[in-house]
Design a protein around this motif. Sequence first.
Motif, PDB file in Angstrom:
ATOM      1  N   GLY A 226     -26.604   2.589  -0.890  1.00 34.29           N
ATOM      2  CA  GLY A 226     -26.815   2.064   0.454  1.00 34.29           C
ATOM      3  C   GLY A 226     -28.255   2.160   0.910  1.00 34.29           C
ATOM      4  O   GLY A 226     -29.199   2.040   0.119  1.00 34.29           O
ATOM      5  N   ASP A 227     -28.436   2.415   2.201  1.00 32.06           N
ATOM      6  CA  ASP A 227     -29.772   2.446   2.801  1.00 32.06           C
ATOM      7  C   ASP A 227     -30.564   3.696   2.452  1.00 32.06           C
ATOM      8  O   ASP A 227     -31.732   3.812   2.833  1.00 32.06           O
ATOM      9  CB  ASP A 227     -29.656   2.347   4.330  1.00 32.06           C
ATOM     10  CG  ASP A 227     -29.213   0.971   4.798  1.00 32.06           C
ATOM     11  OD1 ASP A 227     -29.253   0.028   3.986  1.00 32.06           O
ATOM     12  OD2 ASP A 227     -28.808   0.840   5.972  1.00 32.06           O
ATOM     13  N   TYR A 228     -29.922   4.637   1.732  1.00 31.15           N
ATOM     14  CA  TYR A 228     -30.628   5.874   1.380  1.00 31.15           C
ATOM     15  C   TYR A 228     -31.429   5.736   0.091  1.00 31.15           C
ATOM     16  O   TYR A 228     -32.303   6.556  -0.194  1.00 31.15           O
ATOM     17  CB  TYR A 228     -29.618   7.015   1.230  1.00 31.15           C
ATOM     18  CG  TYR A 228     -28.741   7.179   2.443  1.00 31.15           C
ATOM     19  CD1 TYR A 228     -29.209   7.835   3.573  1.00 31.15           C
ATOM     20  CD2 TYR A 228     -27.462   6.631   2.480  1.00 31.15           C
ATOM     21  CE1 TYR A 228     -28.416   7.965   4.699  1.00 31.15           C
ATOM     22  CE2 TYR A 228     -26.664   6.749   3.605  1.00 31.15           C
ATOM     23  CZ  TYR A 228     -27.142   7.409   4.710  1.00 31.15           C
ATOM     24  OH  TYR A 228     -26.361   7.520   5.839  1.00 31.15           O
ATOM     25  N   LEU A 243     -31.554   8.341 -10.883  1.00 28.48           N
ATOM     26  CA  LEU A 243     -30.241   8.264 -11.508  1.00 28.48           C
ATOM     27  C   LEU A 243     -29.250   7.581 -10.568  1.00 28.48           C
ATOM     28  O   LEU A 243     -28.957   8.085  -9.483  1.00 28.48           O
ATOM     29  CB  LEU A 243     -29.748   9.661 -11.870  1.00 28.48           C
ATOM     30  CG  LEU A 243     -30.705  10.483 -12.747  1.00 28.48           C
ATOM     31  CD1 LEU A 243     -30.109  11.857 -13.028  1.00 28.48           C
ATOM     32  CD2 LEU A 243     -31.015   9.747 -14.042  1.00 28.48           C
ATOM     33  N   VAL A 244     -28.744   6.443 -10.986  1.00 27.55           N
ATOM     34  CA  VAL A 244     -27.802   5.651 -10.203  1.00 27.55           C
ATOM     35  C   VAL A 244     -26.392   6.099 -10.584  1.00 27.55           C
ATOM     36  O   VAL A 244     -25.918   5.827 -11.687  1.00 27.55           O
ATOM     37  CB  VAL A 244     -27.986   4.153 -10.479  1.00 27.55           C
ATOM     38  CG1 VAL A 244     -26.995   3.334  -9.655  1.00 27.55           C
ATOM     39  CG2 VAL A 244     -29.429   3.724 -10.173  1.00 27.55           C
ATOM     40  N   VAL A 245     -25.706   6.785  -9.653  1.00 31.27           N
ATOM     41  CA  VAL A 245     -24.423   7.411  -9.963  1.00 31.27           C
ATOM     42  C   VAL A 245     -23.263   6.734  -9.242  1.00 31.27           C
ATOM     43  O   VAL A 245     -22.158   6.643  -9.774  1.00 31.27           O
ATOM     44  CB  VAL A 245     -24.461   8.913  -9.622  1.00 31.27           C
ATOM     45  CG1 VAL A 245     -23.158   9.603  -9.988  1.00 31.27           C
ATOM     46  CG2 VAL A 245     -25.637   9.593 -10.345  1.00 31.27           C
ATOM     47  N   GLY A 246     -23.463   6.256  -8.008  1.00 29.73           N
ATOM     48  CA  GLY A 246     -22.366   5.636  -7.265  1.00 29.73           C
ATOM     49  C   GLY A 246     -22.845   5.000  -5.978  1.00 29.73           C
ATOM     50  O   GLY A 246     -24.012   5.148  -5.583  1.00 29.73           O
ATOM     51  N   PHE A 247     -21.903   4.308  -5.292  1.00 29.17           N
ATOM     52  CA  PHE A 247     -22.294   3.481  -4.146  1.00 29.17           C
ATOM     53  C   PHE A 247     -21.334   3.562  -2.954  1.00 29.17           C
ATOM     54  O   PHE A 247     -20.983   2.538  -2.378  1.00 29.17           O
ATOM     55  CB  PHE A 247     -22.391   2.012  -4.581  1.00 29.17           C
ATOM     56  CG  PHE A 247     -23.088   1.776  -5.878  1.00 29.17           C
ATOM     57  CD1 PHE A 247     -24.464   1.866  -5.972  1.00 29.17           C
ATOM     58  CD2 PHE A 247     -22.367   1.460  -7.016  1.00 29.17           C
ATOM     59  CE1 PHE A 247     -25.115   1.643  -7.174  1.00 29.17           C
ATOM     60  CE2 PHE A 247     -22.998   1.236  -8.226  1.00 29.17           C
ATOM     61  CZ  PHE A 247     -24.380   1.332  -8.308  1.00 29.17           C
ATOM     62  N   GLY A 250     -22.675   1.626  -0.190  1.00 30.50           N
ATOM     63  CA  GLY A 250     -23.029   0.245  -0.490  1.00 30.50           C
ATOM     64  C   GLY A 250     -24.007   0.145  -1.655  1.00 30.50           C
ATOM     65  O   GLY A 250     -24.703   1.107  -1.994  1.00 30.50           O
ATOM     66  N   ILE A 251     -24.041  -1.024  -2.277  1.00 30.13           N
ATOM     67  CA  ILE A 251     -24.931  -1.256  -3.419  1.00 30.13           C
ATOM     68  C   ILE A 251     -26.313  -1.633  -2.888  1.00 30.13           C
ATOM     69  O   ILE A 251     -26.469  -2.649  -2.205  1.00 30.13           O
ATOM     70  CB  ILE A 251     -24.387  -2.359  -4.335  1.00 30.13           C
ATOM     71  CG1 ILE A 251     -23.016  -1.946  -4.896  1.00 30.13           C
ATOM     72  CG2 ILE A 251     -25.355  -2.652  -5.469  1.00 30.13           C
ATOM     73  CD1 ILE A 251     -22.338  -3.003  -5.728  1.00 30.13           C
TER      74      ILE A 251
END
Length: 332
Positions: A226-228, A243-247, A250-251
Amino acid sequence: MKALLSGAPGGPETLELAETDAPVAGPGDILVRVRACAINYPDVLIIEDKYQFKPPRPFAPGGEIAGEVVAVGENVTGWTIGDRVIGACGWNGLAEVAVLPARNAFRLPDDRDFTEGAALLMTYGTSIHALWDRGKLKAGEILLVLGAAGGVGLAAVELGKARGARVIGAVSSEEKAQAVRDAGADDALVYPRGPLDKDASKALAEAIKSAVGKDGANVIYDPVGGDYAEPALRAIAWEGRYLVVGFPAGIPRLPLNLTLLKSCDVCGVFWGAFAARDPQANAAHVTELFSLWEAGKIAPKVSATFPLERAGEAIAALGARSAIGKLVVTLD
C-alpha cells in the motif's frame, strides 16, 4: 467430522460449521487429527477467491495445522499413527481431520504444545527465507520491518535480532509498538493509518529515515504494501534489499527511479513456492528454526485462541489488521 466450510465466495461471515465426510490419506499424504490451526492472511483472501489458489468448493480455509497422525498413505515413510506433527496443508485445516502432504510435515517436539506448534511454520518459514535467502541479512546491518506486530512481522523482528542486526519495527499503534519492543526490536516507529496523501507520505519517509539513521536500512521487510511502500523505499541504504512479502494494504506502485538512485534490489518473497521447489532447503530452515526455538531466540506469539465455530472471527480480525502476533483456532 466437523469443518468450517466456504460454500461461496465472500467474507468470514459466509463460513458455515457443518458435518462432512472425513478425508482419506492418498499416496504421499498423512491424515492428521487437527488439534490447532493457525490463521494467516491467505485465509482472508482464499475465501474471497482473491488468492493465487482457488480450491473447489466447499472447502475449509486454514493452511497451517498441528495435531496427531491418524493414518499414513502409500509411499510414506518415517511417520506412524500417534506422531505429533505440524505442517502446511494449504487449506482444509479448519476441520477435525485434515490431509497433510508428508513432504510438508515436520515433527513437533514433545515439550511444545499444539497451539505454539501451529503458529510456527508459515510466519517463521516465510521470514527466515526472506531474511536469509532473499535479503542476505548480515550481523550489524539495519533491518526495517513494516507491519512488525503481525505474525510474520514479529517473526522477522526475532530472526533479525538472532542474526545480529539492528531492528526497527514500524507499526500502526503504540500498543503494537510495545509488542515489537517486547520481541526485542531496538526501536519502534508508529505510522499513521492509510491512505496517505503526498504530504503524509513525505512525512513518513522522513520519520523512517530518522529511525533507521542517515545511511538507511540495509534490508526492508514489507508484508504490508500500500501507501507505506514508497516512504520505506526512500529510506533504503545504498545496495539495500527491499523484500516484497504481502499486500494487505494494497499493491503499491514503486517509482523505479529510486531503485536506480540507491542501486538497491526489490526482491519478491513467496515462501510456499520456495518450499515446494526446494524442499531440502526449506527443511534445513525448519531445523534451524527448531534450534532457535529451543535456544529461546524465537517464540511464536499467540495473542488469542478461538474454538472452531468462532474461527471466522479470527479471520475477520486478521483482515482488519487488528491482530498482534498469531491467532490460533483450537480443536479439542
